[in-house]
Design a protein around this motif. Structure first.
Motif, short mmCIF file in Angstrom:
data_model
loop_
_atom_site.label_atom_id
_atom_site.label_comp_id
_atom_site.label_asym_id
_atom_site.label_seq_id
_atom_site.Cartn_x
_atom_site.Cartn_y
_atom_site.Cartn_z
N TRP A 96 30.82 1.63 -13.75
CA TRP A 96 29.70 0.98 -13.03
C TRP A 96 29.12 1.80 -11.75
O TRP A 96 29.94 2.37 -11.10
CB TRP A 96 30.25 -0.56 -12.55
CG TRP A 96 30.68 -1.35 -13.58
CD1 TRP A 96 31.09 -1.04 -14.71
CD2 TRP A 96 30.18 -2.76 -13.52
NE1 TRP A 96 31.11 -2.29 -15.46
CE2 TRP A 96 30.69 -3.23 -14.85
CE3 TRP A 96 29.61 -3.55 -12.73
CZ2 TRP A 96 30.45 -4.53 -15.14
CZ3 TRP A 96 29.32 -4.80 -13.04
CH2 TRP A 96 29.52 -5.55 -14.35
N ILE A 97 27.87 2.21 -11.62
CA ILE A 97 27.38 2.87 -10.62
C ILE A 97 26.65 1.62 -9.72
O ILE A 97 25.26 1.40 -10.12
CB ILE A 97 26.24 3.78 -11.04
CG1 ILE A 97 27.34 4.81 -11.83
CG2 ILE A 97 25.74 4.54 -9.86
CD1 ILE A 97 26.26 6.11 -12.36
N GLU A 98 26.83 1.20 -8.86
CA GLU A 98 26.12 0.21 -7.75
C GLU A 98 25.39 0.94 -6.88
O GLU A 98 25.61 1.83 -6.06
CB GLU A 98 27.55 -0.73 -7.18
CG GLU A 98 26.59 -2.01 -6.42
CD GLU A 98 27.73 -2.80 -5.78
OE1 GLU A 98 27.36 -3.58 -5.07
OE2 GLU A 98 28.86 -2.72 -6.24
N LYS A 99 24.32 0.23 -6.69
CA LYS A 99 23.04 0.81 -5.97
C LYS A 99 23.03 -0.09 -4.59
O LYS A 99 23.60 -1.30 -4.46
CB LYS A 99 21.74 0.96 -6.46
CG LYS A 99 21.66 2.00 -7.79
CD LYS A 99 20.65 1.72 -8.55
CE LYS A 99 20.89 0.67 -9.57
NZ LYS A 99 19.74 0.84 -10.58
N THR A 100 22.63 0.49 -3.60
CA THR A 100 22.80 -0.09 -2.38
C THR A 100 21.68 -1.41 -2.11
O THR A 100 21.89 -2.54 -1.95
CB THR A 100 22.57 0.65 -1.02
OG1 THR A 100 21.35 1.51 -1.30
CG2 THR A 100 23.77 1.45 -0.93
N GLY A 101 20.27 -1.10 -2.23
CA GLY A 101 19.45 -1.97 -2.31
C GLY A 101 19.23 -2.55 -0.87
O GLY A 101 19.81 -2.16 0.21
N ALA A 102 18.04 -2.94 -0.59
CA ALA A 102 17.48 -3.66 0.71
C ALA A 102 18.24 -4.86 0.97
O ALA A 102 18.79 -5.52 0.30
CB ALA A 102 15.79 -4.04 0.94
N ALA A 103 18.36 -5.07 2.52
CA ALA A 103 19.12 -6.13 2.96
C ALA A 103 18.38 -7.46 2.49
O ALA A 103 19.13 -8.48 2.30
CB ALA A 103 19.23 -6.02 4.45
N SER A 104 17.28 -7.33 2.33
CA SER A 104 16.44 -8.51 1.96
C SER A 104 16.75 -9.03 0.33
O SER A 104 16.41 -10.06 -0.03
CB SER A 104 15.06 -8.41 2.16
OG SER A 104 14.56 -7.33 1.41
N ASN A 105 17.15 -8.14 -0.29
CA ASN A 105 17.42 -8.50 -1.56
C ASN A 105 18.58 -9.53 -2.09
O ASN A 105 19.62 -9.55 -1.22
CB ASN A 105 17.85 -7.18 -2.57
CG ASN A 105 16.88 -5.98 -2.58
OD1 ASN A 105 15.56 -6.27 -2.39
ND2 ASN A 105 17.33 -4.86 -3.37
#
Length: 390
Positions: free
Chosen positions: A323-332
């Protein structure tokens, strides 16, 4: 100035136009095929179907710091609570069944248990601050089986418990680097206690996003690591059967090491990483202020970045997929991970952002166990159940 070619022969002109149209059509087909391939990757959406942990109430549900979560063959949840030095067992509905461990260095006692896994013999292995303990889980109790001292000097380190293709315990910790300092290493520990060492990456790569400062506490000289808040990090993951992976979070590139000793490279799309939110900027500034105070620094070696690195974490599930988890925006509102079988992308998983997989995640094709934390810093166990989208 270059001129367009002249076609005096109408047949030649028609042929040229046909070839140009064919080239455009082929390019469009390639683009559509690539987009179609991405669209064909199955996506799974997760929802929380179980969550427990209290700020007050019954003692078994009061967690101090959840170090790890696992599921046994009966579907029971096994939770390591680090500061109470014990393991708690709950049924599939989250009802408490029994506990074992307790503080101490004797057989069956535990010291800061953090990480859980079932070994080839079916025993539950628990990583502690300076050793491993193995237990056989029964219907309403746990029997201590054996212990194993850690093969390195990295006391108190949190790392996955895995076993290689030969059934040897894989102990993750630091070993001295030839040029000085230390390097994170896989220690493959046999039944006789002898360990083969496999460095995970060179020291410079492992030190990504960090530097060191030397300080003296009393009469003891100590080297302290200083990190860039929300900056790039070197990360690593370890799977069942001997596979492992490592990456730097600033780019979507993962070096995958297979159980048979071969290696491959996973390269995903170029990702910029999300901009920091005001809350994240404030958190990063607090980080820097604490470093300045605790290390007595005149100036911090790092600044606050404009963007987060695109990768958040990597980990293997119970089927050996990465699994490669991405960070994403805090609003996600969701977390997202790309899931690879070998170096082939086979699925995407999304689940509520408030569920953090933890330092040593436990995931399968349909479940993920994680941790939620409320505004009072109360930790709870959460189970996410995945279903295909569409």
């Amino acid at each position: 100035m270059p001129h367009a070619p002249a076609f005096s022969d109408p047949a030649r002109l028609a042929l040229a136009l046909a070839l140009a149209h064919l080239g455009t059509a082929c390019a469009d087909e390639d683009s559509n095929a690539e987009a179609g391939a991405l669209d064909a990757i199955p996506t799974y959406q997760g929802t929380v179907d179980l969550e427990f942990g209290d700020v007050d109430g019954d003692d078994p549900y009061l967690f101090t710091r959840i170090g790890g979560i696992a599921e046994d063959a009966r579907g029971r949840l096994i939770v390591a609570d680090m500061q109470s030095h014990e393991i708690r067992v709950f049924d599939p509905e989250g009802r408490f069944r029994f506990r074992f461990g307790g503080p101490g260095e004797g057989p069956g006692e535990l010291t800061y248990p953090c990480c859980l896994a079932f070994g080839p013999d079916g025993a539950l292995w628990v990583r502690e601050s300076t050793r491993y303990s193995a237990f056989q889980l029964e219907q309403a109790s746990a029997e201590y089986v054996r212990g194993q001292r850690i093969a390195h000097f990295s006391q108190g380190m949190v790392a996955p418990v895995t076993f290689d293709a030969e059934g040897r315990l894989v102990d993750i910790g630091s070993s001295p680097a030839p040029e000085g300092g230390s390097v994170m290493t896989r220690f493959h520990v046999g039944a006789d206690g002898v360990a083969d060492e496999v460095p995970l990456a060179d020291p410079e790569r492992q030190a990504t996003g960090s530097t060191t400062v030397d300080r003296t506490f009393g009469e003891m000289a100590v080297t302290m690591f200083v990190y860039q808040p929300l900056g790039p990090r070197w990360i690593h993951a370890h799977g069942r059967g001997g596979a492992w992976a490592e990456a730097v979070t600033s780019e979507y590139v993962v070096n995958l090491h297979h159980a048979d000793g071969t290696a491959s490279r996973i390269e995903g799309p170029p990702l910029a990483g999300a901009e920091l939110s005001p809350a994240e900027q404030d958190w990063a500034q607090d980080w820097i202020d604490r470093d300045l105070q605790r290390l007595d620094l005149d100036q911090h070696p790092f600044t606050i970045p404009d963007r987060k690195p695109p990768l958040g974490a990597i980990y293997f599930d119970q089927s050996g997929r990465l699994w490669i988890e991405k960070t994403g925006a805090a609003s996600n509102q969701s977390r997202e991970a790309d899931v690879y079988e070998g170096d082939t992308l086979v699925a995407r998983y999304r689940w509520p952002r408030r569920v953090r997989p933890g330092d040593v995640p436990w995931a399968s094709e349909s479940l993920l166990y994680g941790i939620t934390t409320d505004s009072l810093d109360v930790q709870r166990v959460a189970r996410v159940r995945f279903r295909p989208v569409g």
